[in-house]
Design a protein around this motif. Structure first.
Motif, PDB file in Angstrom:
ATOM      1  N   ALA A 304       0.826  -1.202   0.000  1.00 17.01           N
ATOM      2  CA  ALA A 304       0.000   0.000   0.000  1.00 17.01           C
ATOM      3  C   ALA A 304       0.866   1.259   0.000  1.00 17.01           C
ATOM      4  O   ALA A 304       0.572   2.232  -0.722  1.00 17.01           O
ATOM      5  N   PHE A 305       1.923   1.252   0.773  1.00 19.60           N
ATOM      6  CA  PHE A 305       2.819   2.412   0.828  1.00 19.60           C
ATOM      7  C   PHE A 305       3.477   2.654  -0.524  1.00 19.60           C
ATOM      8  O   PHE A 305       3.500   3.784  -1.024  1.00 19.60           O
ATOM      9  N   ARG A 306       4.012   1.605  -1.124  1.00 15.40           N
ATOM     10  CA  ARG A 306       4.718   1.771  -2.393  1.00 15.40           C
ATOM     11  C   ARG A 306       3.779   2.269  -3.484  1.00 15.40           C
ATOM     12  O   ARG A 306       4.140   3.142  -4.285  1.00 15.40           O
ATOM     13  N   ALA A 307       2.572   1.717  -3.524  1.00 15.09           N
ATOM     14  CA  ALA A 307       1.603   2.152  -4.540  1.00 15.09           C
ATOM     15  C   ALA A 307       1.236   3.621  -4.354  1.00 15.09           C
ATOM     16  O   ALA A 307       1.196   4.393  -5.321  1.00 15.09           O
ATOM     17  N   ALA A 308       1.006   4.020  -3.103  1.00 12.77           N
ATOM     18  CA  ALA A 308       0.652   5.411  -2.832  1.00 12.77           C
ATOM     19  C   ALA A 308       1.807   6.343  -3.147  1.00 12.77           C
ATOM     20  O   ALA A 308       1.621   7.417  -3.737  1.00 12.77           O
ATOM     21  N   ARG A 309       3.020   5.943  -2.803  1.00 14.37           N
ATOM     22  CA  ARG A 309       4.186   6.785  -3.064  1.00 14.37           C
ATOM     23  C   ARG A 309       4.426   6.936  -4.564  1.00 14.37           C
ATOM     24  O   ARG A 309       4.687   8.048  -5.053  1.00 14.37           O
ATOM     25  N   GLU A 310       4.335   5.832  -5.289  1.00 11.47           N
ATOM     26  CA  GLU A 310       4.594   5.895  -6.723  1.00 11.47           C
ATOM     27  C   GLU A 310       3.561   6.784  -7.438  1.00 11.47           C
ATOM     28  O   GLU A 310       3.893   7.530  -8.363  1.00 11.47           O
ATOM     29  N   THR A 311       2.319   6.715  -6.978  1.00  9.72           N
ATOM     30  CA  THR A 311       1.280   7.554  -7.584  1.00  9.72           C
ATOM     31  C   THR A 311       1.539   9.033  -7.277  1.00  9.72           C
ATOM     32  O   THR A 311       1.469   9.886  -8.163  1.00  9.72           O
ATOM     33  N   ALA A 312       1.859   9.319  -6.003  1.00 13.16           N
ATOM     34  CA  ALA A 312       2.084  10.713  -5.600  1.00 13.16           C
ATOM     35  C   ALA A 312       3.297  11.317  -6.288  1.00 13.16           C
ATOM     36  O   ALA A 312       3.303  12.496  -6.669  1.00 13.16           O
ATOM     37  N   LEU A 313       4.338  10.504  -6.472  1.00 12.99           N
ATOM     38  CA  LEU A 313       5.580  11.009  -7.065  1.00 12.99           C
ATOM     39  C   LEU A 313       5.599  10.897  -8.588  1.00 12.99           C
ATOM     40  O   LEU A 313       6.572  11.283  -9.236  1.00 12.99           O
ATOM     41  N   GLY A 314       4.529  10.299  -9.147  1.00 20.40           N
ATOM     42  CA  GLY A 314       4.457  10.171 -10.602  1.00 20.40           C
ATOM     43  C   GLY A 314       5.376   9.132 -11.180  1.00 20.40           C
ATOM     44  O   GLY A 314       5.765   9.232 -12.346  1.00 20.40           O
TER      45      GLY A 314
END
Length: 316
Positions: A304-314
């Motif tokens: 969940a963290f990695r998915a959210a981070r990747e989305t936020a950082l593009g």
């Protein structure tokens, strides 16, 4: 002593490292590694240098206590140095961790914590151990009493406030959402009474996340937090804006558990749909995610963290 457990597979090992409860405390990581090999002297040095920095001491002892063989090594330490208060406190919290894993009788963990508290009356850490146990296994009234014991010794104890918020958030979860729930009052009270530069300012965000966890577990909120109105209502927007504005002005980056707060705040911003603000937080978090709140209500926190981070950082 039993042989060590078999090594984790590569994927599980990488996830465990990514969710390291030591966070960015490199001295703690080194002492824990030495303790895992039976070299308790490194833990002794670490705790001696930590002295009465109570948030840091609580964090370090709690992380050392999670090491599977910390209890026998703490006993060895006590055999070598029977008067060591640090060894007594470490053993007490190690027994708490064993009790939480179902490998020790809670009564023995409680006795060890009370014995450690008697050795070091000013130290809130043995009381933190008792609070951990009661929040998970005991009665709420006793947890409230123990929270008071911690605060009597150190009023701004970070970990203790988080534990109580998680416990209080579960009250009346079956009744559904309640904008006047007592956990919000609790979080606001202690956030307002804390010093201006205290990370307890983030407590209302923590309360919002813990209440979401409880409501989702009871079936009153969707299991995907980003689809929950819990994060987009008027109250949520006010809480998140105030917390983010406070963080922008916060100048104290040395708090041992600040990354816990940053993860709660980043999670809230993701759920709120504020990608740019979440990205700023992810940059500060780096490679130090925490299980809470990314696991809420029943997710793999690392994924969940990695998915959210990747989305936020593009970078998705």
């Amino acid at each position: 002593m039993s042989p060590p457990p078999p090594p984790l597979g590569r994927g599980r090992r990488r996830a465990a490292q990514a969710l390291d409860t030591a966070l960015d405390d490199t001295e703690l990581v080194a002492a824990r590694a030495a303790l895992a090999q039976g070299r308790w002297q490194a833990a002794r040095t670490l705790l001696t240098h930590t002295a009465d920095d109570w948030d840091r001491r609580g964090h370090r002892v709690a992380v050392l206590a999670q090491e599977p063989y910390s209890a026998p090594w703490a006993r060895d330490w006590l055999l070598a140095e029977p008067e060591s208060a640090d060894a007594s406190v470490l053993l007490a919290l190690a027994l708490v961790q064993r009790a939480l894993r179902g490998k020790e009788k809670p009564v023995r963990a409680r006795e060890a914590c009370r014995g450690a508290a008697a050795r070091v009356p000013a130290d809130p850490t043995p009381w933190l151990g008792l609070l951990m146990l009661e929040c998970a296994l005991g009665a709420e009234d006793e947890a409230v009493r123990l929270f008071g014991e911690v605060r009597e010794r150190y009023a701004d104890h970070h970990h203790a406030h988080h534990l109580m918020i998680a416990r209080l958030a579960e009250r009346h979860a079956d009744a559904g959402p309640d904008p006047l729930h007592e956990v919000y009052d609790f979080a606001n009270l202690w956030a307002e009474q804390a010093p201006a530069d205290s990370p307890l300012a983030i407590l209302p965000v923590v309360a919002h996340a813990e209440r979401y966890r409880a409501l989702a577990a009871a079936g009153h909120e969707p299991a995907e937090p980003a689809r929950s109105a819990h994060w987009t209502g008027r109250r949520a927007r006010q809480v998140m804006k105030a917390a983010f504005d406070w963080w922008l002005e916060w100048e104290h980056d040395g708090h041992p558990r600040r990354l816990v707060d940053l993860n709660f705040l980043a999670h809230a911003k993701v759920c709120e749909g504020r990608g740019a603000e979440a990205a700023a937080l992810f940059h500060r978090i780096g490679d130090h995610p925490t299980a809470a709140p990314w696991a809420y209500p029943d997710r793999d926190p690392y994924t969940a963290f990695r998915a959210a981070r990747e989305t936020a950082l593009g970078t998705a």
